[in-house]
Design a protein around this motif. Structure first.
Motif, PDB file in Angstrom:
ATOM      1  N   ASP A 285       4.909  -1.818  -9.019  1.00 45.83           N
ATOM      2  CA  ASP A 285       4.191  -2.103 -10.263  1.00 45.83           C
ATOM      3  C   ASP A 285       4.996  -3.063 -11.134  1.00 45.83           C
ATOM      4  O   ASP A 285       4.446  -4.011 -11.717  1.00 45.83           O
ATOM      5  CB  ASP A 285       3.916  -0.810 -11.032  1.00 45.83           C
ATOM      6  N   ARG A 286       6.293  -2.834 -11.234  1.00 46.91           N
ATOM      7  CA  ARG A 286       7.137  -3.713 -12.043  1.00 46.91           C
ATOM      8  C   ARG A 286       7.226  -5.105 -11.431  1.00 46.91           C
ATOM      9  O   ARG A 286       7.218  -6.118 -12.163  1.00 46.91           O
ATOM     10  CB  ARG A 286       8.528  -3.101 -12.199  1.00 46.91           C
ATOM     11  N   LEU A 287       7.293  -5.189 -10.103  1.00 44.91           N
ATOM     12  CA  LEU A 287       7.310  -6.491  -9.447  1.00 44.91           C
ATOM     13  C   LEU A 287       6.009  -7.250  -9.710  1.00 44.91           C
ATOM     14  O   LEU A 287       6.021  -8.464  -9.967  1.00 44.91           O
ATOM     15  CB  LEU A 287       7.508  -6.325  -7.936  1.00 44.91           C
TER      16      LEU A 287
ATOM     17  N   HIS B  77       1.709 -13.045  -7.371  1.00 46.42           N
ATOM     18  CA  HIS B  77       1.494 -13.013  -5.918  1.00 46.42           C
ATOM     19  C   HIS B  77       1.740 -11.626  -5.325  1.00 46.42           C
ATOM     20  O   HIS B  77       1.539 -11.425  -4.128  1.00 46.42           O
ATOM     21  CB  HIS B  77       2.406 -14.026  -5.221  1.00 46.42           C
ATOM     22  N   VAL B  78       2.182 -10.693  -6.138  1.00 45.09           N
ATOM     23  CA  VAL B  78       2.482  -9.335  -5.662  1.00 45.09           C
ATOM     24  C   VAL B  78       1.435  -8.369  -6.213  1.00 45.09           C
ATOM     25  O   VAL B  78       1.149  -8.368  -7.411  1.00 45.09           O
ATOM     26  CB  VAL B  78       3.888  -8.890  -6.101  1.00 45.09           C
TER      27      VAL B  78
ATOM     28  N   VAL C  73       0.870  -1.178   0.000  1.00 43.87           N
ATOM     29  CA  VAL C  73       0.000   0.000   0.000  1.00 43.87           C
ATOM     30  C   VAL C  73       0.902   1.222   0.000  1.00 43.87           C
ATOM     31  O   VAL C  73       1.535   1.540   1.011  1.00 43.87           O
ATOM     32  CB  VAL C  73      -0.938   0.013   1.224  1.00 43.87           C
ATOM     33  N   ASP C  74       0.982   1.880  -1.139  1.00 45.21           N
ATOM     34  CA  ASP C  74       1.888   3.022  -1.261  1.00 45.21           C
ATOM     35  C   ASP C  74       1.130   4.339  -1.197  1.00 45.21           C
ATOM     36  O   ASP C  74       0.180   4.560  -1.948  1.00 45.21           O
ATOM     37  CB  ASP C  74       2.668   2.940  -2.574  1.00 45.21           C
ATOM     38  N   ASP C  75       1.564   5.210  -0.301  1.00 41.88           N
ATOM     39  CA  ASP C  75       0.907   6.506  -0.099  1.00 41.88           C
ATOM     40  C   ASP C  75       1.493   7.588  -1.005  1.00 41.88           C
ATOM     41  O   ASP C  75       1.942   8.638  -0.546  1.00 41.88           O
ATOM     42  CB  ASP C  75       1.009   6.933   1.364  1.00 41.88           C
ATOM     43  N   GLY C  76       1.504   7.330  -2.308  1.00 43.79           N
ATOM     44  CA  GLY C  76       1.967   8.335  -3.256  1.00 43.79           C
ATOM     45  C   GLY C  76       3.414   8.727  -3.070  1.00 43.79           C
ATOM     46  O   GLY C  76       3.758   9.913  -3.174  1.00 43.79           O
ATOM     47  N   SER C  77       4.294   7.758  -2.816  1.00 46.24           N
ATOM     48  CA  SER C  77       5.705   8.055  -2.554  1.00 46.24           C
ATOM     49  C   SER C  77       6.340   8.816  -3.721  1.00 46.24           C
ATOM     50  O   SER C  77       6.339   8.319  -4.855  1.00 46.24           O
ATOM     51  CB  SER C  77       6.484   6.754  -2.335  1.00 46.24           C
ATOM     52  N   PRO C  78       6.923   9.978  -3.479  1.00 44.68           N
ATOM     53  CA  PRO C  78       7.564  10.731  -4.562  1.00 44.68           C
ATOM     54  C   PRO C  78       8.876  10.119  -5.043  1.00 44.68           C
ATOM     55  O   PRO C  78       9.402  10.536  -6.077  1.00 44.68           O
ATOM     56  CB  PRO C  78       7.797  12.112  -3.944  1.00 44.68           C
ATOM     57  N   ASP C  79       9.408   9.123  -4.315  1.00 38.92           N
ATOM     58  CA  ASP C  79      10.685   8.532  -4.726  1.00 38.92           C
ATOM     59  C   ASP C  79      10.516   7.366  -5.695  1.00 38.92           C
ATOM     60  O   ASP C  79      11.500   6.713  -6.046  1.00 38.92           O
ATOM     61  CB  ASP C  79      11.476   8.077  -3.492  1.00 38.92           C
TER      62      ASP C  79
END
Length: 249
Positions: A44-46, A52-53, A31-37
């Motif tokens: 997404d690539r994983l 399973h991801v 769950v990513d909170d809009g990380s700018p990094d």
């Protein structure tokens, strides 16, 4: 396993790979909170190469509790029977997840604990250990619970547990969220078990924990404890109707 992230580009692929290797049957939701990094793009690539991801993108940094609630809702909707949580920075070792899975056989919530016999922390200054131990002791005394590490974030819930504790009523968004869910679970009369883990301080990236965050958590817990004790006191002082009146009713 639900893994909340904010600016964990240095760690996320590493921890997901370790989790997938340690427990190949376990699915991962980041769950990513809009990380700018670019943390979300890495996941997404994983996800494109590993079914399973999964990744849940949130548009803003809403706090640890809000991220977990979003992840729990996603997992419940997807039909999972066991839902877990862990940090993205490597402090929770995926290789120790089996300890929690084994303990869940006779529990409703399992906590990977630093402060039960056999538990430990690595690379923590004594001030931080004192703060964590003292905070957890304060939680035990004020809320009247026996859990030694109520602030820990390495956990497994049964689906039924999350349904019983009414997640839609949870308002905690910061680190006090962990204590909130422990208290709710115990209040429902459910079984909480703690298993010892080795907690390793992150070696990459910046910790989201600060003295201000810890102080805010203690304020919230103090408010809960005082309300709980006041409620018990009021209940104890309520007059009891004479037996004749009870019979007449």
């Amino acid at each position: 396993m639900v893994i909340p992230t904010y600016n964990e580009a240095d760690n996320i692929a590493w921890i997901v790979d370790r989790l997938r290797a340690a427990q190949p049957q376990v699915d991962v939701l980041v769950v990513d909170d809009g990380s700018p990094d670019g943390t979300g793009a890495i996941v997404d690539r994983l996800a494109q190469t590993d079914p399973h991801v999964h990744v849940l993108h949130r548009t803003a940094k809403g706090g640890l509790g809000a991220a977990y609630l979003a992840g729990f809702d996603w997992a419940l909707d997807a039909g999972y029977d066991v839902i877990g949580e862990m940090d993205a920075d490597g402090s929770h070792q995926p290789e120790q997840l089996q300890r929690l899975l084994t303990a869940l056989r006779d529990a409703d919530l399992v906590i990977g604990s630093r402060w039960v016999p056999g538990g430990s922390v690595v690379n923590w200054p004594w001030q931080r250990e004192l703060l964590s131990r003292g905070g957890n002791l304060y939680v035990q005394l004020l809320l009247g619970i026996s859990v030694r590490d109520a602030t820990a974030g390495f956990r497994l819930f049964r689906r039924e547990t999350l349904e019983r504790i009414r997640l839609d009523e949870v308002r905690s968004t910061g680190y006090v969220f962990q204590t909130d869910l422990v208290a709710r679970t115990l209040h429902e009369g459910l079984r909480v078990r703690e298993v010892p883990i080795e907690f390793v301080e992150r070696v990459r990236g910046e910790s989201k924990m600060s003295g201000q965050v810890a102080l805010e958590s203690l304020k919230r817990i103090t408010g809960w404890g005082l309300r709980e004790r006041w409620g018990r006191l009021r209940s104890a002082r309520r007059p009891v109707a004479p037996s004749s009146q009870l019979q007449a009713r």
